[in-house]
Design a protein around this motif. Structure first.
Motif, mmCIF file in Angstrom:
data_model
loop_
_atom_site.group_PDB
_atom_site.id
_atom_site.type_symbol
_atom_site.label_atom_id
_atom_site.label_comp_id
_atom_site.label_asym_id
_atom_site.label_seq_id
_atom_site.Cartn_x
_atom_site.Cartn_y
_atom_site.Cartn_z
ATOM 1 N N LEU B 56 68.156 -99.159 -33.364
ATOM 2 C CA LEU B 56 68.391 -98.142 -32.341
ATOM 3 C C LEU B 56 67.932 -96.800 -32.879
ATOM 4 O O LEU B 56 68.361 -96.358 -33.941
ATOM 5 C CB LEU B 56 69.882 -98.083 -31.988
ATOM 6 C CG LEU B 56 70.263 -97.015 -30.971
ATOM 7 C CD1 LEU B 56 69.586 -97.263 -29.642
ATOM 8 C CD2 LEU B 56 71.768 -96.957 -30.783
ATOM 9 N N LEU B 58 67.607 -92.741 -31.880
ATOM 10 C CA LEU B 58 68.011 -91.704 -30.935
ATOM 11 C C LEU B 58 67.136 -90.474 -31.114
ATOM 12 O O LEU B 58 67.542 -89.363 -30.834
ATOM 13 C CB LEU B 58 69.489 -91.346 -31.136
ATOM 14 C CG LEU B 58 70.452 -92.519 -30.998
ATOM 15 C CD1 LEU B 58 71.874 -92.084 -31.274
ATOM 16 C CD2 LEU B 58 70.371 -93.112 -29.602
ATOM 17 N N VAL B 137 73.938 -98.170 -37.472
ATOM 18 C CA VAL B 137 74.508 -96.926 -36.985
ATOM 19 C C VAL B 137 74.018 -95.742 -37.815
ATOM 20 O O VAL B 137 73.723 -94.668 -37.278
ATOM 21 C CB VAL B 137 76.042 -97.021 -37.026
ATOM 22 C CG1 VAL B 137 76.666 -95.689 -36.697
ATOM 23 C CG2 VAL B 137 76.528 -98.083 -36.065
ATOM 24 N N TYR B 138 73.904 -95.934 -39.123
ATOM 25 C CA TYR B 138 73.448 -94.841 -39.984
ATOM 26 C C TYR B 138 72.081 -94.347 -39.539
ATOM 27 O O TYR B 138 71.831 -93.156 -39.423
ATOM 28 C CB TYR B 138 73.363 -95.292 -41.443
ATOM 29 C CG TYR B 138 74.688 -95.642 -42.049
ATOM 30 C CD1 TYR B 138 75.511 -94.649 -42.554
ATOM 31 C CD2 TYR B 138 75.107 -96.956 -42.116
ATOM 32 C CE1 TYR B 138 76.729 -94.967 -43.115
ATOM 33 C CE2 TYR B 138 76.330 -97.278 -42.666
ATOM 34 C CZ TYR B 138 77.134 -96.281 -43.174
ATOM 35 O OH TYR B 138 78.337 -96.602 -43.720
ATOM 36 N N ALA B 140 70.632 -94.690 -36.622
ATOM 37 C CA ALA B 140 70.713 -94.042 -35.318
ATOM 38 C C ALA B 140 71.179 -92.597 -35.468
ATOM 39 O O ALA B 140 70.618 -91.675 -34.868
ATOM 40 C CB ALA B 140 71.660 -94.827 -34.412
ATOM 41 N N LEU B 141 72.192 -92.388 -36.300
ATOM 42 C CA LEU B 141 72.733 -91.029 -36.454
ATOM 43 C C LEU B 141 71.731 -90.103 -37.126
ATOM 44 O O LEU B 141 71.614 -88.939 -36.762
ATOM 45 C CB LEU B 141 74.046 -91.080 -37.245
ATOM 46 C CG LEU B 141 75.188 -91.795 -36.531
ATOM 47 C CD1 LEU B 141 76.438 -91.772 -37.379
ATOM 48 C CD2 LEU B 141 75.464 -91.165 -35.177
ATOM 49 N N ILE B 142 70.988 -90.637 -38.122
ATOM 50 C CA ILE B 142 70.005 -89.775 -38.789
ATOM 51 C C ILE B 142 68.892 -89.391 -37.811
ATOM 52 O O ILE B 142 68.470 -88.237 -37.754
ATOM 53 C CB ILE B 142 69.431 -90.475 -40.042
ATOM 54 C CG1 ILE B 142 70.550 -90.668 -41.072
ATOM 55 C CG2 ILE B 142 68.316 -89.655 -40.665
ATOM 56 C CD1 ILE B 142 70.141 -91.472 -42.290
#
Lengths: 297, 356
Positions: B56, B58, B137-138, B140-142
């Protein structure tokens, strides 16, 4: 070139920024460590806390309003967080990336709801007089609001540390954190633990919202400006570790404040991001690693 | 989707309609359609990285912006009288063209930049992150932090990027006057052609050995590693390709819309891009194209009728789709087909038994 007063002042600012990062990231890190989900609406819990502070000020004016606002915001945000956990997050618990997306939908709705209810411009919360002072050491000035924020962050960290280490709930949280299946097998209601931790995390965000309202107006997008650094803190901190989160927040707070001696705000943001990526080259597991990331499914 | 002969050939009709669109719809609608087809190119990239790769991101807005700004810088310079600087630079008191603007006066450089800049940037970024096995998730957040940072940077460097307003006021492209009906049509057909090419190329790639390994990495990265593959290059290439598609989409969007600004590259637009693909179906190329068109036309209609309502609609649709329809419209269509097929099979068996 670099004078000591400016440097010391920025170090103080760094810790002050770090305390905001800690308050914003702690709830995220807690539920991420336990449930492996990131709540993209966490920033809106900050916003909610800010608006609840504003409403409390309307009802209970006076110098102590902020002390009333903090429990109100904590409970309000915890309640909304609980609702989210039960309606959205629980359904998606096996798909962490989808949880992230669904909670982003929640975040959009909450932002727009705030826009409809309070207007797009935002509302101001005036700090009580006892916070409008400060003291000076030499030519360095320490505003009370900043010291108050630091104190709140330290108090929350201490309280949470005690809760995890000394209470029954803390014991259950640690058990589920270590091995969810074994915990469930020995009779712990893991879903209830998840719910409790999620409420606690969003509650802390609500509390952080009250603190933020002292620094600037509460707008529908106020949460957005703090949430991305908070995400970076979680990424850098390591899985659900309080110490890691705190350390990462302090490091990033200092990087942000000290780089602003030389750079403008946007370039300092770039530097912070580059710093995190470089840091992860050396410690991909984060500041404090309880488990390795390397073989995560 | 390929079991009914009529459906198997439906794409021919869709393509024919798309080619004929300039004579079927108003020039306003054609412009919208052109923009949304450009966005569909980006959506196909998201299928590669998210649907097939399970990664994922973003931050697709960043690459959309890199493509958009690359072409916009050329357009801005091409629209100037010789010896002048872009208007916003003169307002900010910039005396000479910044060095990184200079090569963009050459159209070939701008076109190459649309492809190469995002490929290099995305490749380097993805390699740095994936090589340390940072995923999920890591990652995606980066990528979200990258999107925020890029948008902030564009907004704050007002004197050289046009700031909040971005770049606009283009008049010519490769010597062709922009804004005329003929130019709009040509642009539309080029966009459509590119979308078809990107679609076909991606379909081939997904069916190739590369696609198989990418899906295997998505479903069990460690197993693939234990079989002796290094998974990092596959993920890096998929991410870089999706970035190039996003950049091409951004460049064509800019040509159709006549403007590029930080409003298209930040956190919210980047997640909106994921919404298109989530609605259409993350594992389906045609689903992603349909999703990009449906969500954007819906946005156009809802936000002009009730501007307040759009974000509620978007948020709610996203929650519902992600929760109940993880494979989007395409997944739903496939399920319905399958059910019909099973029913048909059941009737067939029953008839057979009756005959016996």
């Amino acid at each position: 070139m670099l004078d000591a007063t400016l440097f010391a002042g920025q170090v103080f600012n760094g810790f002050s920024v770090a305390s905001l990062f800690v308050l914003a990231a702690l709830g995220l890190a807690l539920s991420f460590g336990l449930m492996r989900v990131i709540n993209m609406a966490h920033g809106e819990m900050l916003m909610l806390g800010g608006y609840l502070a504003y409403l409390t000020y309307l009802i209970v004016p006076g110098p102590m309003a902020i002390l009333v606002a903090m429990p109100v915001a904590f409970l309000g945000a915890a309640l909304v967080g609980g609702l989210m956990e039960v309606t959205v997050i629980r359904r998606l618990s096996s798909r962490p990336l989808d949880t992230l997306l669904a909670t982003w939908g929640v975040s959009l709705i909450l932002q727009q709801a705030a826009r409809s209810a309070f207007g797009p411009i935002g509302v101001g919360v005036t700090a009580p007089d006892w916070l409008n002072t400060g003291f000076a050491i030499g030519s360095l000035y320490f505003p009370s609001t900043r010291i108050f924020i630091l104190a709140v962050a330290v108090a929350v960290l201490a309280g949470l540390g005690l809760l995890i280490a000394r209470t029954r709930l803390g014991l259950l949280v640690r058990a589920v954190n270590q091995d969810r299946m074994m915990a469930a097998a020995s009779g712990i209601n893991t879903r209830r633990v998840d719910l409790a931790v999620f409420c606690l995390g969003t509650g802390i965000a609500g509390l952080a919202g009250v603190v933020l309202s002292l620094l600037g107006p509460v707008t529908p997008t106020v949460g957005q400006s703090y949430i991305v650094p908070a995400f970076l803190v979680v990424v850098m901190g390591g899985l659900g570790s309080m110490i890691g989160t705190t350390a990462a927040a302090i490091i990033l707070g200092l990087v942000s404040a000290l780089s602003q001696i030389f750079l403008d705000v946007s370039m300092s943001q770039v530097l912070m991001l580059v710093f995190v990526i470089v840091f992860l080259q050396f410690r991909p597991q984060g500041v404090v690693a309880t488990r390795s990331r390397a073989l995560e499914g | 989707m390929t079991d009914h002969p009529l459906l198997r050939h439906a794409w021919i009709a869709v393509l024919a309609l798309a080619v004929l669109a300039p004579s079927l719809v108003s020039s306003y609608d054609l412009n919208l359609l052109g923009r949304f087809l450009a966005m569909a190119i980006l959506a196909i990239g998201i299928v590669l990285i998210w649907g097939e790769g399970g990664i994922l991101t973003l931050g697709q807005g960043v690459f959309f912006g890199l493509g958009g700004y690359s072409i916009a810088m050329y357009l801005k310079l091409a629209s100037l009288e010789p010896g002048y600087l872009p208007d916003f630079m003169e307002w900010s008191g910039v005396m000479s063209l910044p060095w990184w603007w200079v090569p963009f006066q050459y159209p070939l450089f701008a076109v190459l930049a649309v492809v190469l800049v995002p490929a290099l940037f995305a490749g380097l970024f993805a390699w740095l992150v994936f090589r340390r096995r940072i995923a999920g998730v890591y990652f995606a957040l980066i990528t979200q932090a990258v999107a925020l940072t890029f948008a902030t940077l564009l907004t704050s460097q007002q004197s050289t990027t046009g700031g909040y307003n971005g770049l606009t006021g283009f008049t010519t492209l490769f010597g062709m006057e922009l804004g005329t009906d003929a130019a709009n049509r040509t642009l539309y057909w080029v966009t459509l052609g590119l979308l078809v090419a990107v679609f076909a190329g991606s379909k081939w790639l997904i069916g190739s050995r590369f696609g198989t390994l990418l899906r295997a990495t998505r479903d069990g990265e460690n197993r693939v590693r234990f079989l002796g593959y290094d998974t990092t290059p596959y993920k890096v290439v998929a991410f870089a390709l999706s970035a190039v598609f996003a950049s091409i989409g951004g460049a064509f969007f800019t040509l159709h819309a006549g403007v590029v600004s930080p409003a298209f590259v930040g956190v919210v637009p980047s997640i909106e891009m994921i919404v298109w693909v989530a609605v259409g179906g993350r594992k389906s190329l045609w689903g992603a194209v349909a999703g990009a068109l449906i969500v954007n036309f819906a946005k156009d209609i809802v936000s002009s009728a009730m501007p307040e309502a759009w974000l509620y609609v978007l948020g709610l649709v996203f929650i519902l789709v992600v929760t109940f329809l993880p494979n989007g419209i395409a997944g739903l269509a496939e399920d319905l087909m399958k059910r019909r097929r099973e029913r048909a099979a059941a009737t067939g068996t029953a008839l057979l038994e009756e005959a016996q």
